[in-house]
Design a protein around this motif. Structure first.
Motif, mmCIF file in Angstrom:
data_model
loop_
_atom_site.group_PDB
_atom_site.id
_atom_site.type_symbol
_atom_site.label_atom_id
_atom_site.label_comp_id
_atom_site.label_asym_id
_atom_site.label_seq_id
_atom_site.Cartn_x
_atom_site.Cartn_y
_atom_site.Cartn_z
ATOM 1 N N TRP A 12 94.811 -45.371 -22.153
ATOM 2 C CA TRP A 12 95.221 -45.659 -23.522
ATOM 3 C C TRP A 12 95.661 -47.116 -23.626
ATOM 4 O O TRP A 12 96.574 -47.547 -22.934
ATOM 5 N N ASP A 13 94.981 -47.885 -24.471
ATOM 6 C CA ASP A 13 95.321 -49.284 -24.714
ATOM 7 C C ASP A 13 96.217 -49.336 -25.945
ATOM 8 O O ASP A 13 95.741 -49.244 -27.080
ATOM 9 N N ALA A 14 97.540 -49.447 -25.706
ATOM 10 C CA ALA A 14 98.485 -49.412 -26.821
ATOM 11 C C ALA A 14 98.327 -50.616 -27.744
ATOM 12 O O ALA A 14 98.596 -50.526 -28.941
ATOM 13 N N ARG A 15 97.890 -51.735 -27.197
ATOM 14 C CA ARG A 15 97.752 -52.944 -28.020
ATOM 15 C C ARG A 15 96.657 -52.773 -29.064
ATOM 16 O O ARG A 15 96.836 -53.102 -30.234
ATOM 17 N N HIS A 16 95.489 -52.257 -28.632
ATOM 18 C CA HIS A 16 94.371 -52.091 -29.547
ATOM 19 C C HIS A 16 94.313 -50.680 -30.134
ATOM 20 O O HIS A 16 93.457 -50.406 -30.973
ATOM 21 N N ARG A 17 95.209 -49.803 -29.673
ATOM 22 C CA ARG A 17 95.261 -48.421 -30.139
ATOM 23 C C ARG A 17 93.901 -47.742 -29.998
ATOM 24 O O ARG A 17 93.380 -47.104 -30.917
ATOM 25 N N GLN A 18 93.325 -47.874 -28.828
ATOM 26 C CA GLN A 18 92.033 -47.269 -28.526
ATOM 27 C C GLN A 18 92.039 -46.724 -27.109
ATOM 28 O O GLN A 18 92.822 -47.164 -26.264
ATOM 29 N N TRP A 19 91.161 -45.762 -26.865
ATOM 30 C CA TRP A 19 90.945 -45.263 -25.518
ATOM 31 C C TRP A 19 89.906 -46.127 -24.844
ATOM 32 O O TRP A 19 88.837 -46.387 -25.400
ATOM 33 N N VAL A 20 90.193 -46.588 -23.641
ATOM 34 C CA VAL A 20 89.283 -47.442 -22.890
ATOM 35 C C VAL A 20 88.676 -46.614 -21.761
ATOM 36 O O VAL A 20 89.387 -46.039 -20.940
ATOM 37 N N MET A 21 87.360 -46.557 -21.730
ATOM 38 C CA MET A 21 86.658 -45.779 -20.715
ATOM 39 C C MET A 21 86.072 -46.722 -19.658
ATOM 40 O O MET A 21 85.738 -47.868 -19.957
ATOM 41 N N PRO A 22 85.948 -46.244 -18.439
ATOM 42 C CA PRO A 22 85.462 -47.110 -17.351
ATOM 43 C C PRO A 22 83.995 -47.471 -17.546
ATOM 44 O O PRO A 22 83.284 -46.840 -18.324
ATOM 45 N N PRO A 23 83.530 -48.512 -16.839
ATOM 46 C CA PRO A 23 82.116 -48.890 -16.918
ATOM 47 C C PRO A 23 81.218 -47.721 -16.545
ATOM 48 O O PRO A 23 81.606 -46.814 -15.816
ATOM 49 N N SER A 24 79.986 -47.761 -17.051
ATOM 50 C CA SER A 24 79.042 -46.675 -16.840
ATOM 51 C C SER A 24 78.140 -46.941 -15.647
ATOM 52 O O SER A 24 77.517 -47.992 -15.549
ATOM 53 N N GLU A 25 78.077 -45.977 -14.737
ATOM 54 C CA GLU A 25 77.151 -46.078 -13.613
ATOM 55 C C GLU A 25 75.706 -45.960 -14.092
ATOM 56 O O GLU A 25 74.798 -46.579 -13.555
ATOM 57 N N SER A 26 75.500 -45.150 -15.142
ATOM 58 C CA SER A 26 74.141 -44.968 -15.661
ATOM 59 C C SER A 26 73.592 -46.269 -16.226
ATOM 60 O O SER A 26 72.391 -46.541 -16.123
ATOM 61 N N ALA A 27 74.457 -47.078 -16.819
ATOM 62 C CA ALA A 27 73.990 -48.349 -17.370
ATOM 63 C C ALA A 27 73.429 -49.224 -16.265
ATOM 64 O O ALA A 27 72.368 -49.843 -16.414
ATOM 65 N N ARG A 28 74.124 -49.252 -15.153
ATOM 66 C CA ARG A 28 73.654 -50.068 -14.039
ATOM 67 C C ARG A 28 72.375 -49.484 -13.433
ATOM 68 O O ARG A 28 71.433 -50.198 -13.087
#
Length: 418
Positions: A247-263
């Motif tokens: 949880w990013d309190a500054r931007h009030r958003q959930w931050v998800m880790p980078p995607s292995e599928s993208a790579r």
């Protein structure tokens, strides 16, 4: 009498234009272009109805029934919060050119809360405006699809999820490998000008299954193809979809880790954070004066749409009726709609022509729906304690004091206040 189309004409159009599934391009376009076109039955008196021929009386009664099951979608304080966020995210992202990964939206709530209808209405309105702005022309391909609506497969795998997305466009998928399917999805989104990709019933994914974890990773990868992801599901915080997120309190958003599928599939050159706004679509509450007024305003809107000959002003809003309807439905919009639809049908069929507690006591709410997945929470459990009192039971005097039955906080993300 109305100067609009006759009841026979309205019913004929309904029969000729059976609704298609929204998860195809043709079905979505039918929904988008016809969602506000239904002409309700004209308001007439019982005396006017009695002057009609038996055939015309029957047609008018069918038109009234069609009116009651096609009541317009009402804006509620809960849906307004969702609509504003989804509309803001889709519109802002559509004009963004300085970011390779666009923030997405997760619309959360329990079954029958109206998540899909609210989200689709916002997306359809966006598409109306986007097509008008571009004169309905897609410079890349003949098929211009600013919005793509897809239902998550019940048993999702990366291949079946890609196939479901490509099925929306009618693109061939037979014999394609997973890397080919992923590239085809990315190319279709680009070719057809997709700005928003809605993945409904996303919590059909079970995070204890390896395939489902791979699907979620693939979905995160799709955020790099310049499209706004709108994920709709039941109890998203409790489903495990956010278990790797912070949880990013500054931007009030959930931050998800980078995607292995993208790579793996080469969808992006760098590993970029994925961000999601999470918004809850809750049910009506009945504890504070503001909440009570909101529920009664909603009931008044329903009442205006009913076509019952003996209906009176305040039929749903006066006396103990609001408390009764709250007890029967728990404030869940979909359950309330079902109760009113079935009650109105019974009122016409029995010639009682009004809704009251005695008539509604006869209506049993049955939510069997083969298109919904009970294991994913898409069908709510109806609390038998909310059922109407038995006919031989003298109810206690009703009080307007605070009722703690409706005090649960609903699904909420840990650490987030939305």
């Amino acid at each position: 009498m109305s100067d609009g189309p006759s009841s026979a004409e309205v019913l004929a159009e309904l029969l000729e234009n059976k609704p298609l599934r929204r998860d195809t391009f043709e079905g979505w376009q039918q929904f988008r272009t016809t969602r506000h076109r239904f002409a309700p039955a004209p308001v007439i008196t019982i005396d006017q109805w009695r002057t009609m021929s038996p055939r015309d009386q029957a047609i008018h009664n069918m038109h009234r029934t069609a009116t009651h099951v096609n009541l317009p979608l009402q804006e509620t304080p809960m849906s307004l919060k969702v609509s504003r966020l989804v509309n803001r995210r889709i519109n802002n992202n559509a004009w963004k050119r300085n970011s390779s990964t666009l923030s997405g939206v997760m619309v959360n709530g329990l079954g029958y809360h109206g998540k899909t209808e609210t989200t689709c209405e916002v997306a359809a309105s966006f598409e109306d405006q986007w097509l008008d702005l571009h004169a309905h022309v897609n410079p890349r391909r003949d098929l211009h699809a600013p919005v793509a609506y897809v239902q998550t497969p019940v048993t999702a795998k990366p291949k079946s999820t890609c196939q479901a997305i490509l099925d929306f466009f009618g693109a061939p998928t037979k014999g394609l490998t997973l890397p080919e399917l992923v590239r085809q999805v990315a190319q279709s989104v680009k070719d057809h000008g997709v700005q928003a990709l809605i993945l409904d019933d996303i919590t059909r994914l079970r995070m204890h299954r390896a395939d489902d974890q791979d699907v979620l990773d693939l979905i995160r990868a799709f955020m790099s193809i310049n499209v706004t992801l709108v994920l709709v599901g039941v109890d998203i915080p409790g489903s495990g979809l956010l278990r790797e997120a912070t949880w990013d309190a500054r931007h009030r958003q959930w931050v998800m880790p980078p995607s292995e599928s993208a790579r793996t599939f080469g969808l992006e050159p760098t590993q970029t954070e994925r961000r999601f706004d999470l918004v809850d679509l809750d049910r009506f509450r009945y504890t504070t004066p503001k909440q009570i007024q909101a529920f009664q305003d909603h009931l008044a809107g329903i009442e205006d749409g009913l076509r019952l000959f003996d209906a009176r002003p305040g039929m749903l809003t006066d006396g103990t009726m609001p408390e009764y309807l709250m007890r029967r439905t728990g404030g869940v919009v979909g359950l309330l709609t079902r109760l009113i639809e079935d009650g109105a049908h019974e009122a016409i069929d029995s010639e009682r022509e009004l809704l009251d507690e005695e008539l509604l006591d006869e209506i049993v709410l049955s939510l069997d729906d083969p298109s919904r997945d009970p294991d994913a929470g898409e069908i709510p459990v109806i609390n038998t304690a909310m059922a109407a009192p038995a006919a031989n039971h003298q109810p206690a005097a009703r009080k307007r004091a605070r009722n703690t039955v409706y005090d649960d906080g609903g699904p909420r993300a840990v650490g987030a206040t939305l």
